[in-house]
Enzyme design. Structure first.
Site, PDB file in Angstrom:
ATOM      1  N   GLU A 205      -1.245   3.114  -4.490  1.00 48.07           N
ATOM      2  CA  GLU A 205       0.038   3.565  -3.952  1.00 48.07           C
ATOM      3  C   GLU A 205       0.845   4.305  -5.018  1.00 48.07           C
ATOM      4  OE1 GLU A 205       0.978   0.292  -0.456  1.00 48.07           O
ATOM      5  OE2 GLU A 205       1.692  -0.079  -2.489  1.00 48.07           O
TER       6      GLU A 205
ATOM      7  N   ASP B 142       3.893   4.017  -1.328  1.00 45.67           N
ATOM      8  CA  ASP B 142       3.750   3.232  -0.105  1.00 45.67           C
ATOM      9  C   ASP B 142       4.361   3.973   1.085  1.00 45.67           C
ATOM     10  OD1 ASP B 142       3.363   0.722   1.492  1.00 45.67           O
ATOM     11  OD2 ASP B 142       5.543   0.722   1.463  1.00 45.67           O
TER      12      ASP B 142
END
Length: 206
Positions: free
Chosen positions: A96, A24
């Site tokens: 992610e 992320d």
């Protein structure tokens, strides 16, 4: 590392939650750099919304489906039965995690090359001059991109004559200790004003 990146927490202890956290951050940085370089005349606010639109969960899930990541996710029995491979949140988190794994197994430049490849047509289709969403929509999308709860709007007061009312509204988001307060000639206008104020504060604090 790849196997771990594709393993959902429902499937066991050695899952992708930590890699998701790392990915992320890496994705956010690289996308920020890409739009910064791609649009040298864009304002800070425009760059913020461009980044948010490219890293929000719905966009990540869309890209995951394009690269057929849903077919590779390792899920526990319960998630398999409930169709977890179709869920946007699981697909976004897996992408992610995959980016986090690529970063650990190689370097930031390799991550950038991968992201440029899977985002290619999405990047070709963005334009900061086409940002026309209202403040409430922009605030909600921004918070979603940061994995935060939706804003909570409440009417504090409604004063004035019926032909000239004034509404005072609070906008509470988890990132602020105190709610943001704004006024408007209607409930909707007051909420939009509060959202716009919250957005300015969020951008200023980045």
């Amino acid at each position: 590392m790849l196997e771990q990146a594709l393993t959902h927490k429902s499937s066991g202890h050695n899952n992708n939650e930590r890699l998701e956290y790392l990915g992320d951050a890496v994705l956010g940085f690289i996308i920020a750099d890409i739009v910064y370089q791609k649009f040298p005349d864009a304002s800070e606010g425009e760059l913020t919304w461009l980044r948010a639109s490219l890293v929000k969960g719905k966009k990540l899930a869309e890209i995951s489906r394009e690269i057929q990541l849903s077919e590779q996710v390792k899920l526990g029995t319960g998630e398999l039965k409930s169709g977890g491979w179709r869920r946007d949140s699981i697909l976004a988190d897996t992408l992610e995690a995959l980016i986090g794994a690529i970063y650990l197994d190689s370097n930031i430049e390799s991550c950038r090359n991968v992201i440029l490849k899977i985002y290619q047509h999405h990047l070709d289709g963005i334009d900061p001059t086409n940002i026309k969403k209202d403040a409430k929509t922009q605030l909600q999308e921004y918070l979603q991109s940061q994995k935060q709860n939706r804003p909570d709007y409440k009417i504090i007061s409604a004063t004035g004559a019926s032909h000239e009312p004034e509404f005072t509204v609070s906008c509470k988001i988890d990132l602020f200790d105190e709610p943001v307060i704004a006024t408007g000639k209607s409930k909707r206008k007051a909420e939009q004003a509060a959202a716009e104020k919250a957005l300015r504060l969020l951008i200023a604090n980045e």
